[in-house]
Design a protein around this motif. Sequence first.
Motif, PDB file in Angstrom:
ATOM      1  N   LEU A   1      27.238 -59.835 -47.383  1.00  0.00           N
ATOM      2  CA  LEU A   1      28.659 -59.584 -47.615  1.00  0.00           C
ATOM      3  C   LEU A   1      29.240 -60.609 -48.585  1.00  0.00           C
ATOM      4  CD1 LEU A   1      29.826 -58.674 -43.986  1.00  0.00           C
ATOM      5  CD2 LEU A   1      29.287 -57.125 -45.892  1.00  0.00           C
TER       6      LEU A   1
ATOM      7  N   SER B   1      31.010 -59.755 -52.179  1.00  0.00           N
ATOM      8  CA  SER B   1      32.319 -60.238 -52.632  1.00  0.00           C
ATOM      9  C   SER B   1      32.245 -60.665 -54.086  1.00  0.00           C
ATOM     10  CB  SER B   1      32.777 -61.411 -51.756  1.00  0.00           C
ATOM     11  OG  SER B   1      33.080 -60.993 -50.448  1.00  0.00           O
TER      12      SER B   1
ATOM     13  N   ALA C   1      38.326 -63.845 -52.848  1.00  0.00           N
ATOM     14  CA  ALA C   1      38.817 -63.965 -51.478  1.00  0.00           C
ATOM     15  C   ALA C   1      39.320 -62.635 -50.925  1.00  0.00           C
ATOM     16  CB  ALA C   1      39.933 -65.009 -51.422  1.00  0.00           C
ATOM     17  N   ALA C   2      39.842 -61.792 -51.825  1.00  0.00           N
ATOM     18  CA  ALA C   2      40.448 -60.535 -51.371  1.00  0.00           C
ATOM     19  C   ALA C   2      39.477 -59.363 -51.337  1.00  0.00           C
ATOM     20  CB  ALA C   2      41.637 -60.187 -52.271  1.00  0.00           C
TER      21      ALA C   2
ATOM     22  N   GLN D   1      36.786 -58.625 -49.549  1.00  0.00           N
ATOM     23  CA  GLN D   1      36.579 -58.188 -48.164  1.00  0.00           C
ATOM     24  C   GLN D   1      35.665 -56.957 -48.062  1.00  0.00           C
ATOM     25  OE1 GLN D   1      40.581 -57.656 -46.663  1.00  0.00           O
ATOM     26  NE2 GLN D   1      40.850 -59.841 -46.350  1.00  0.00           N
ATOM     27  N   PRO D   2      34.453 -57.063 -48.548  1.00  0.00           N
ATOM     28  CA  PRO D   2      33.545 -55.897 -48.502  1.00  0.00           C
ATOM     29  C   PRO D   2      33.179 -55.515 -47.076  1.00  0.00           C
ATOM     30  CG  PRO D   2      32.343 -57.861 -49.108  1.00  0.00           C
ATOM     31  CD  PRO D   2      33.789 -58.247 -49.123  1.00  0.00           C
ATOM     32  N   ARG D   3      32.936 -54.247 -46.889  1.00  0.00           N
ATOM     33  CA  ARG D   3      32.500 -53.742 -45.591  1.00  0.00           C
ATOM     34  C   ARG D   3      31.438 -52.677 -45.818  1.00  0.00           C
ATOM     35  NH1 ARG D   3      37.211 -51.348 -47.078  1.00  0.00           N
ATOM     36  NH2 ARG D   3      37.342 -49.059 -46.928  1.00  0.00           N
TER      37      ARG D   3
ATOM     38  N   SER E   1      34.849 -52.172 -51.125  1.00  0.00           N
ATOM     39  CA  SER E   1      35.710 -53.345 -51.197  1.00  0.00           C
ATOM     40  C   SER E   1      37.127 -52.987 -50.779  1.00  0.00           C
ATOM     41  CB  SER E   1      35.721 -53.911 -52.621  1.00  0.00           C
ATOM     42  OG  SER E   1      36.398 -53.025 -53.490  1.00  0.00           O
ATOM     43  N   SER E   2      37.954 -53.994 -50.649  1.00  0.00           N
ATOM     44  CA  SER E   2      39.332 -53.771 -50.212  1.00  0.00           C
ATOM     45  C   SER E   2      40.131 -52.940 -51.210  1.00  0.00           C
ATOM     46  CB  SER E   2      40.040 -55.119 -50.001  1.00  0.00           C
ATOM     47  OG  SER E   2      40.065 -55.860 -51.218  1.00  0.00           O
TER      48      SER E   2
END
Length: 270
Positions: free
Chosen positions: A58, A62, A74-75, A77-79, A115-116
Amino acid sequence: MNPRDLMNPRLAAAAVAAAAVLALAPTQASAAPVPQPQNATAENLAAAGRRAAAPDTLATLSRFFAREGKVSLAAAQPRIEGETVPVHHLSPEFVAGKAGASVARLEFLASKAVSSDGQQAALWTARTEAGWQVVNIATGDDEFRYARLGAAKLPGGTVFREPQIDAWYVAGGERVLPLDPDAIDAVGERGMSIAAYRARVVKAYGDKLPGSAYAKSGKAGGFAPTEAAAGSGGTRGLPVGAGAAALALALGAAGAVAARRSRRQRVVRA
């Protein structure tokens, strides 16, 4: 023959930062063939999924998603979303006419990362000498989209890719059916029989298999459409099944990882 004759003109080259790949596979540094999963068993799929969702993976994701400033590190935020899927490619044994050879064989397992800000990527996972490793990160969702299309078009069929022309198919029974425009160009809208498809690929690639004079001459490296690494670049030359992992790790140790991909890619530097 011009090597471009084997390539779809839309194919692009790209690379993943060497540091990122080496972080994912710190103990690998040779071009020796790496064991691939022979079957997409529930156990293998689960193991690949765990590797894709690991904290170090992860963290690498990013950096991958933030590489062009679309989102901050920082933003990002991979899932990991959805299920890990098997990815098959046209089998060289099938092209060579080996008795009993299936039209396609398993190359790696893929997990979808998001990603976000909505970017998507495919994590290619293989079982290496050091265990399960992510050997490539590639933009887009081809692996998952065509898996869905193939399941809907021919339930129980095998979805596979013919990398030389970037065509996706689903095979089942005695038929090969197209899933994208490149495949339609190759086999027609209604597809063709397995026998007719074999005749087509034998004509196209039969004299370019690993070990052939064509391969030994260095022209596009022969049949092997091994694709390892984050993006795409020239990686022909290992037999299909030496695997994406072996090539990714070998090139990663040299300072860059490149592989052939059909999607639009951008170069990522360390």
